[in-house]
Design a protein around this motif. Sequence first.
Motif, short mmCIF file in Angstrom:
data_model
loop_
_atom_site.label_atom_id
_atom_site.label_comp_id
_atom_site.label_asym_id
_atom_site.label_seq_id
_atom_site.Cartn_x
_atom_site.Cartn_y
_atom_site.Cartn_z
N LEU A 195 0.83 -1.21 0.00
CA LEU A 195 0.00 0.00 0.00
C LEU A 195 0.87 1.25 0.00
CD1 LEU A 195 -2.77 -1.09 2.53
CD2 LEU A 195 -3.11 -0.55 0.08
N ALA A 196 1.98 1.23 0.78
CA ALA A 196 2.88 2.40 0.80
C ALA A 196 3.45 2.63 -0.59
CB ALA A 196 3.99 2.18 1.82
N GLN B 117 3.35 5.76 -5.82
CA GLN B 117 2.97 5.74 -7.23
C GLN B 117 1.85 6.74 -7.51
OE1 GLN B 117 0.90 2.19 -8.78
NE2 GLN B 117 2.51 2.06 -10.35
N LEU B 118 0.89 6.84 -6.59
CA LEU B 118 -0.23 7.76 -6.75
C LEU B 118 0.26 9.21 -6.75
CD1 LEU B 118 -3.29 8.23 -6.95
CD2 LEU B 118 -3.38 8.16 -4.44
N GLN C 220 -7.80 6.93 0.97
CA GLN C 220 -8.74 5.93 1.47
C GLN C 220 -9.27 5.03 0.35
OE1 GLN C 220 -11.55 8.35 3.69
NE2 GLN C 220 -10.46 7.91 5.61
N SER C 221 -9.11 5.50 -0.90
CA SER C 221 -9.48 4.63 -2.01
C SER C 221 -8.50 3.46 -2.13
CB SER C 221 -9.49 5.43 -3.33
OG SER C 221 -8.17 5.82 -3.69
N LEU C 222 -7.35 3.64 -1.53
CA LEU C 222 -6.36 2.56 -1.47
C LEU C 222 -6.60 1.67 -0.26
CD1 LEU C 222 -3.09 4.56 -2.37
CD2 LEU C 222 -4.47 3.14 -3.90
N SER C 223 -6.93 2.34 0.87
CA SER C 223 -7.17 1.59 2.12
C SER C 223 -7.94 2.48 3.08
CB SER C 223 -5.86 1.15 2.75
OG SER C 223 -6.08 0.58 4.03
N LEU C 224 -8.97 1.92 3.69
CA LEU C 224 -9.74 2.68 4.68
C LEU C 224 -8.98 2.85 5.98
CD1 LEU C 224 -13.30 1.13 4.11
CD2 LEU C 224 -12.42 3.37 3.35
#
Length: 462
Positions: A390-391, A396-397, A414-418
Amino acid sequence: MEGEKALLWGGRFTGATDPLMVQFNASIGVDKRLFLEDIQGSQAYAKAIARVGLLTDDELQSIIDGLDKVLEEWNSGTFEIQKTDEDIHTANERRLKELIGAIAGKLHTGRSRNDQVSTDMRMWLYKASGRLQDFLKKLMAVFIERATVEVDILMPGYTHLQRAQVVRWSHWLLSHASSLSRDLQRLQQLQKRVNVLPLGSGAIAGNPFGIDRELLAKDLGFDGVSLNSMDSTGDRDIIAEFTFWGTLTMMHLSKWAEDLIIYSTKEFSFIHLSDAYSTGSSLMPQKKNPDSLELIRGKAGSVFGKCAGFLVTLKGLPSTYNKDLQEDKQGMFDTYDILSAVLQIATGVLTTLQVNACQTHGALSEDMLATDVAYYLVRKGVPFREAHGLAGKVVQLAESEKCSMSELPLGKLQSLSLSFDSDLANVWDYNHSVEQYTSAGGTSKESVMKQIENIKAGCGLV
């Protein structure tokens, strides 16, 4: 033939030795540095053979006084080396005979140059090791002082020469001090092994006159005596160890020097070297070269070579003494001379350099906090492997959005992880980053200060 008979071993020979062989065989040009140890060892040995009745009191006193006069000549620079002086032992005994006559011939009773030279070297190396320890401690004291005073300076830490994580400048200093602390401990351990007396072993079989080797050891300041006469006359473990110690220490100093060479470039500008330890260019007026550090780095190779070369020499030998061992002293002296100079120069470099805290802090970037993002998620209960992925997606984002990670809206995160929440803002603080490493050996302020205390205690710098 008169010169031939003057040699310690000349009585057995009737033919003349090739003058080139005489020169090739001689070591006086190297081992004359052992003049003090050779005289001190001879005076102690004279007392040892006097105790078993091989010298009268008057003869002993004559030898002691005569050797004192020889020492005075060495110290004053008036000692004259003769062509027949193969080595320091021959030179001192020859001069002693000139001063006191035939009585000098009794000094070598039961003694061989094999156990004599080994004793001289151990005496010399014991003292030399003590001096090197002092130089090492002075250098480490500077590391510790700077680490204490400059503990709040932050900098990038590098792996593969790529910016990795945020660390304290003091943490970098202590990384090198830690290596040197091991070098100090190794030298202290080696010094104990050096302090074993081989004298009384003779050429190979021992001493036939019943001298008290334990008392002889005490007279010369040794901790004990060697166990086996065959082993002790050919044993050069301490020289191999010393040159290896020098090799490892120079490797550590070379690594430190290389770091500082990089940090001193215009591209980094983390440090500014004192003019006292820099030179200029013969062509380019603007240049300020870190020659002190480059020489430290370069001289490491010379010490490496001494170690490797001597180990090859030892590998090819049968047991007990062989003339190949005459090559031992040059490596020992050279290693000492180089380390002695390097440690003092390194101390001067580190004492006088200036660290550019603004530049080291300015080199920090948010991408170095990517691991901190993973740690943030771990504290939220996310498994590390998932958090690591995720990091990476956060990095990348940010790249795709052409912004820094801290500028990413919470909704996109949060679209990556809540698990991401508003408290992620704490991660973008560099001081917060270093302060999370509180375990022993880490880069938090508390941990760094503890490292300082541990190094001081372990190296006797308290």
